[in-house]
Write a protein that holds these residues in place. Structure first.
Motif, PDB file in Angstrom:
ATOM      1  N   TYR A 115       0.475   8.616   5.567  1.00 28.65           N
ATOM      2  CA  TYR A 115       1.160   7.528   6.265  1.00 28.65           C
ATOM      3  C   TYR A 115       1.602   7.966   7.654  1.00 28.65           C
TER       4      TYR A 115
ATOM      5  N   PHE B 160      -1.267  -2.777  -4.960  1.00 30.38           N
ATOM      6  CA  PHE B 160      -0.747  -1.597  -4.261  1.00 30.38           C
ATOM      7  C   PHE B 160       0.090  -0.730  -5.211  1.00 30.38           C
TER       8      PHE B 160
ATOM      9  N   LYS C 137      -1.158   2.897   0.152  1.00 25.55           N
ATOM     10  CA  LYS C 137      -0.250   1.796   0.469  1.00 25.55           C
ATOM     11  C   LYS C 137       1.161   2.185   0.069  1.00 25.55           C
TER      12      LYS C 137
END
Length: 174
Positions: free
Chosen positions: A98, A45, A61
């Motif tokens: 996100y 990540f 991520k």
């Protein structure tokens, strides 16, 4: 979830630079990062975020805010204004990505982004606002809470087995 420490995320920056320079492939870089205490998934990540940031694309991520702050400072210290603008765009794209997932907000990261947008203007002696959007992550807007969506009721039908039939099957099949 294990906490990623500066002893792990700081060397990751130089490892990512080595990948870009051709000194490591991704697999080897992840192994080196894992040797410093990262889990393999976390190493992947963080490496992906570091390799994606200079492109201006969203990394998918989340990395720790302390790591993001450290990486932004390192990128700003080592890049031209145009190159660093792409990094800022990448962080902005990550925040948008996100937030669109509906699992949380990146308020602290948005504040860090605004901070580095201002620092970059001073650091480079020019305004980077023509390449980086500052409108949707201003600190005042970051502190606002929006409750969206209507309540939905879901009906669930559960079919339970007859206890006698269940016992017979378990007796037959073991």
């Amino acid at each position: 979830m294990a906490v990623i420490t500066p002893l792990q995320y700081e060397p990751a920056f130089d490892i990512a630079k080595a990948v870009i320079a051709g000194g490591f492939n991704r697999s080897r870089a992840i192994e080196v990062m894992a040797d410093s205490g990262f889990g393999h998934a976390s190493a992947a990540f963080y490496l992906n975020a570091l390799l994606t940031m200079p492109s201006g694309d969203a990394y998918k991520k989340t990395i720790s805010n302390s790591a993001a702050r450290y990486y932004l400072q390192r990128f700003m210290d080592e890049m031209t204004a145009v190159e660093f603008s792409a990094v800022l765009l990448s962080v902005e794209a990550h925040i948008r990505y996100y937030n669109a997932q509906g699992v949380g907000k990146q308020r602290a990261l948005a504040k860090i982004l605004v901070e580095f947008q201002s620092q970059a203007d001073e650091h480079y002696g020019q305004v980077l606002s023509n390449t980086v959007s500052k409108t949707h992550v201003e600190p005042a807007a970051v502190d606002q809470v929006f409750n969206e969506g209507a309540t939905s009721t879901i009906e669930l039908t559960i079919h339970e087995r007859e206890p006698a039939a269940l016992m017979r099957v378990s007796h037959i099949l073991g």
